[in-house]
Design an enzyme around this catalytic site. Structure first.
Site, mmCIF file in Angstrom:
data_model
loop_
_atom_site.group_PDB
_atom_site.id
_atom_site.type_symbol
_atom_site.label_atom_id
_atom_site.label_comp_id
_atom_site.label_asym_id
_atom_site.label_seq_id
_atom_site.Cartn_x
_atom_site.Cartn_y
_atom_site.Cartn_z
ATOM 1 N N LYS A 40 5.094 -9.795 9.436
ATOM 2 C CA LYS A 40 4.577 -8.795 10.366
ATOM 3 C C LYS A 40 3.050 -8.874 10.428
ATOM 4 C CE LYS A 40 4.295 -4.507 12.277
ATOM 5 N NZ LYS A 40 3.023 -4.092 11.781
ATOM 6 N N ASP A 41 2.416 -9.008 9.255
ATOM 7 C CA ASP A 41 0.960 -9.194 9.197
ATOM 8 C C ASP A 41 0.696 -10.688 9.110
ATOM 9 O OD1 ASP A 41 0.018 -6.399 9.142
ATOM 10 O OD2 ASP A 41 1.200 -6.314 7.320
ATOM 11 N N ASN B 84 4.133 3.898 0.946
ATOM 12 C CA ASN B 84 4.830 4.391 2.140
ATOM 13 C C ASN B 84 5.871 3.352 2.577
ATOM 14 O OD1 ASN B 84 4.470 5.175 5.531
ATOM 15 N ND2 ASN B 84 5.215 6.579 4.003
ATOM 16 N N MET C 166 0.845 -1.198 0.000
ATOM 17 C CA MET C 166 0.000 0.000 0.000
ATOM 18 C C MET C 166 0.884 1.253 0.000
ATOM 19 S SD MET C 166 -3.404 -0.957 2.117
ATOM 20 C CE MET C 166 -2.751 -0.674 3.745
ATOM 21 N N ARG D 256 2.671 2.662 9.996
ATOM 22 C CA ARG D 256 1.942 3.364 11.065
ATOM 23 C C ARG D 256 2.869 3.862 12.174
ATOM 24 N NH1 ARG D 256 -2.303 -0.534 9.504
ATOM 25 N NH2 ARG D 256 -4.019 0.691 8.662
ATOM 26 N N GLN E 11 -10.321 -2.584 2.688
ATOM 27 C CA GLN E 11 -9.829 -3.235 3.905
ATOM 28 C C GLN E 11 -9.762 -2.296 5.113
ATOM 29 O OE1 GLN E 11 -5.992 -4.152 1.840
ATOM 30 N NE2 GLN E 11 -5.047 -3.815 3.824
ATOM 31 N N HIS F 62 9.548 -3.511 3.339
ATOM 32 C CA HIS F 62 9.087 -3.731 1.963
ATOM 33 C C HIS F 62 10.268 -3.988 1.031
ATOM 34 C CE1 HIS F 62 5.779 -0.991 3.507
ATOM 35 N NE2 HIS F 62 5.092 -2.002 3.042
#
Ligand code: PAF
Length: 274
Positions: free
Chosen positions: A146-147, A28, A26, A184, A57, A33
């Site tokens: 992480k997710d 940023n 997404m 975040r 989402q 990444h």
């Protein structure tokens, strides 16, 4: 790197490109990444990334509007990391009509942990990832651990819906003080940023206790919740789960410890495999 805003342009470019390794994002982008992109290079002939902030989402009270958008900087990072094609559609390209056909993950996979506090989140993730898979048609796709629940949902979606795609989970990249990198983190004040590594520290203590043979899972979870609360966090959960489907773990299962907690206005998540 070629930037494609349309499905037609991306498809035309990928025809005959060989083995495609795909990392959806997404934007940023941070070092986490970029490490996905670097691993992608060793897994495919051509690396494709996507940047799309997926409204589907985000809950109505979540941060869709303020989600950081840093497209020019992201492009430089992706180019330097060896990405050949970036798919960056706008909403009218990906959702030209309201998306009424959606992918509903199993209740047992989506109604727990992150899904319990973010209703509909994994339906939004599964739907956009299914669309991106159909558009890019990669042989291999990479997602960060992480997710962890997202990775679990996508693995199960790919298996149950027969996508011919290998899913690779990549290790979480951390700052020197242990905080898992996340877009975040930018929301944290300097004081909150100094406190934030406690989440990973508490997870680490639970992992150590499990490795030492403790099996009183509920007490360990409660201990970590208490330690976070005592330092001003509002924990949603600390949970010891089995890796494959994130259901409560039994002694002997391959396990992962997951946590979500709010620090000020920012909700952070993290996990560690045991
Ligand atoms: O992990 C993310 O950044 C997003 O959930 C994903 C997989 C790109 C889907 O929008």
């Amino acid at each position: 790197m070629i930037v494609h805003n349309t499905i037609a342009s991306l498809r035309a470019a990928l025809g005959g490109a060989g083995r495609v390794a795909f990392a959806p994002t997404m934007g940023n982008l941070h070092a986490g990444h970029i490490s996905l992109m670097q691993q992608a290079r060793s897994l495919g002939d051509v690396v494709v990334a996507s940047i799309f902030v997926n409204r589907l989402q985000f809950g109505p009270r979540e941060d869709f509007d303020k989600y950081p958008r840093t497209f020019a900087q992201d492009c430089s990072l992706l180019e330097a990391a060896g990405v050949a094609h970036l798919f960056a559609p706008d909403e009218t390209e990906l959702y030209p009509v309201p998306q009424q056909y959606q992918v509903y993950p199993a209740d047992a996979h989506e109604g727990i942990l992150e899904g319990a506090s973010r209703h509909g989140h994994f339906r939004g993730v599964a739907t956009v990832v299914a669309k991106l898979f159909n558009i890019v048609q990669p042989q291999v796709a990479l997602f960060g651990k992480k997710d962890y629940q997202q990775l679990m949902v996508i693995r199960n979606m790919v298996r149950e819906l027969d996508f011919p795609i290998e899913i690779v989970g990549c290790d979480t990249v951390r700052a020197d003080d242990g905080l898992a990198l996340s877009s975040r983190n930018g929301y944290l004040s300097p004081m909150e940023r100094a406190e934030a590594p406690r989440l990973a520290e508490e997870l680490g203590k639970v992992v150590e206790a499990l490795r030492a043979g403790r099996s009183d899972f509920a007490a360990l979870e409660q201990g970590a919740v208490g330690a976070l609360s005592a330092h001003g966090w509002q924990p949603d959960y600390v949970a010891i789960r089995r890796r494959s489907d994130l259901q409560p773990a039994q002694v002997g299962d391959p396990m992962v410890v997951l946590a979500a907690a709010r620090l000020g206005n920012t909700r952070l998540i993290d996990n560690l495999e045991v």
